[in-house]
Design an enzyme around this catalytic site. Structure first.
Site, PDB file in Angstrom:
ATOM      1  CE  LYS A 118     -25.969 -45.364   1.049  1.00 47.34           C
ATOM      2  NZ  LYS A 118     -27.045 -44.490   1.503  1.00 47.34           N
ATOM      3  CG  ASP A 176     -10.346 -42.108   4.694  1.00 47.07           C
ATOM      4  OD1 ASP A 176      -9.713 -41.619   5.645  1.00 47.07           O
ATOM      5  OD2 ASP A 176      -9.915 -42.113   3.527  1.00 47.07           O
TER       6      ASP A 176
END
Ligand code: NAI
Length: 410
Positions: free
Chosen positions: A217, A292
């Site tokens: 990100k 995750d």
């Protein structure tokens, strides 16, 4: 345990005796059930493939609620020591209270043993119900960094001395920290990002896979997520020249034959791409939190957590565990899907270098599921499917191991 049952790690190579001793942590909730159900197929595959010349000497060690009930610590020192000594272990899920209580055993295990790659292969098995039209188009392995980012666990509760001190320092630097905020610090380092990317590239090279995608990100968090991608590309350029190439460096030219393409994607776009063009991806290397989310989303695409295996791998040491948790809602009912644990066991066998046995477990699992025999999580709303119990499914895979092996020898 005899010393000749010890797995060794010398000069970067795992040396596996014919009868290695391997610790098993049964875990909490459905952990003991799925471990017990998958053992017969795993043992049968080893026995059949190597004619009895190889076997695994499993022995139990404890962690989680199971350890506490025996009067031990939640992660007893002897359990950590057994894994350190034996180098390879398999683990059922362990319960972590949310909000307070002890830290996740998995987080502590992964950090204490420096198991820095959380490896989660995701592929479709014919017959499993999936929410997407072409589930077989997704076949990826996710390398999720396993020691930093949210696992570094640097957090300060609102009002705590740490938060008050840090917030007041941040305000002196003109960061507008609200009075009622909790604070978390994101830690992503160069060395730990690079070793994860290296592991992902080595995996792709060993399996002749075409692409490694770095997911981050970095458009928002440039010093951490963005740096993860930059440091990853640095590894490609400095250590894998000729064998792998950063797509942006091609500048329109074609890659060399067999070269792995390394590119990157912003995390949110990746969720979309994995649904719209799943075939584009083969290996994904990413930071802890992104990994995750992504691995659960990918698992859902191929039919859910019940068929998603996983491993935590470091330097010559690995703990194998399914992606799912303790499933307290179904524990003790005999209905849990042991599929993820079976496939996790197959990953363990592959790590030992026992690839024939590993493949036999995967093929047998695929064959049982493909024949329409499944546990309830995969059956709901499908009258054509034969409902199996946890043990029944495990036994069916073990029988299929024996049948398939016999058939190949005819
Ligand atoms: P979960 O994975 O245990 O359950 C989520 C849903 O999936 C539930 O409806 C459950 O019944 C279903 N499910 C999971 N595994 C299944 C299987 N093998 N067969 C059939 N259905 C299955 O996740 P949840 O509820 O978020 O966590 C429960 C506990 O597990 C928590 O204490 C959590 O901390 C722990 N956990 C432990 C992990 C580990 O030790 N590796 C990983 C994830 C969660």
């Amino acid at each position: 345990m005899a010393t000749d049952s010890l797995i060794r790690f010398e000069n970067g190579l795992l040396i596996v005796p014919d009868h290695p001793a391997i610790p098993v942590i049964p875990g909490d909730g459905i952990g003991p059930e799925v471990i017990a159900a998958s053992r017969p197929a795993i043992d049968a595959a080893v026995e059949r493939c190597y004619g009895g010349t190889r076997s695994i000497q499993w022995f139990e060690v404890f962690a989680g609620i199971a350890a506490v009930e025996k009067g031990l610590d939640v992660l007893p020192a002897e359990t950590l020591e057994a894994i350190r000594k034996h180098r390879v272990a398999i683990k059922g899920p362990t319960m972590t209270p949310t909000g307070g209580g002890h830290r996740s055993i998995n987080v502590v295990l992964r950090q204490a043993l420096d198991l820095y790659s959380n490896v989660r292969p995701v592929r479709y098995f014919h017959g499993v119900k999936s929410p997407v039209k072409n589930p077989h188009a997704l076949d990826v392995t996710i390398f999720r960094e396993n020691t930093e980012d949210v696992y570094a666990g640097v957090e300060f509760e609102n009002g705590s001395p740490g938060e008050l001190e840090l917030a007041s320092w941040l305000r002196t630097k003109n960061y507008p920290i609200p009075e009622d905020a909790g604070l978390g610090i994101k830690i992503i380092s160069k060395a730990k990002s690079q070793r994860l990317v290296r592991a992902a590239i080595e995996y792709a090279l060993a399996r002749k896979l075409h692409r490694v995608t770095l997911v981050h990100k970095g458009n928002i968090m440039k010093a951490t997520e963005g740096a993860f991608a930059r440091w990853g590309f640095e590894v490609v350029r400095e250590e894998y020249a000729g064998r792998a190439v950063v797509v942006a460096d091609l500048k329109g030219a074609l890659p060399q034959e067999g070269q792995i393409l390394v590119d990157d994607r912003i995390a949110d776009a990746m969720f979309q791409d994995l649904i719209l063009q799943p075939r584009k991806f083969a290996v994904i290397a990413t930071t802890n939190l992104n990994g995750d989310y992504l691995s659960d989303a990918c698992a859902a695409q191929v039919g859910g957590l019940g068929v998603a295996p996983g491993a935590n791998i470091g330097e010559g040491m690995a703990v194998f565990e399914p992606t799912h948790g303790t499933a307290p809602d179904i524990a003790g009912k005999g209905i849990a899907n042991p599929g993820s644990m079976l496939l996790t066991g197959a990953m363990l066998l592959e790590y030992l270098g026992w690839v024939e046995a590993s493949q036999l477990v995967v093929d047998s699992f695929a064959s049982v599921v493909g024949s329409g025999r499944m546990t309830i999580d995969l059956v709901v709303g499908r009258p054509e499917i034969q409902l199996m119990s946890t043990t029944g499914f495990g036994d069916a895979v073990a029988e299929e191991v024996i049948r398939r092996h016999r058939a190949t020898r005819r």
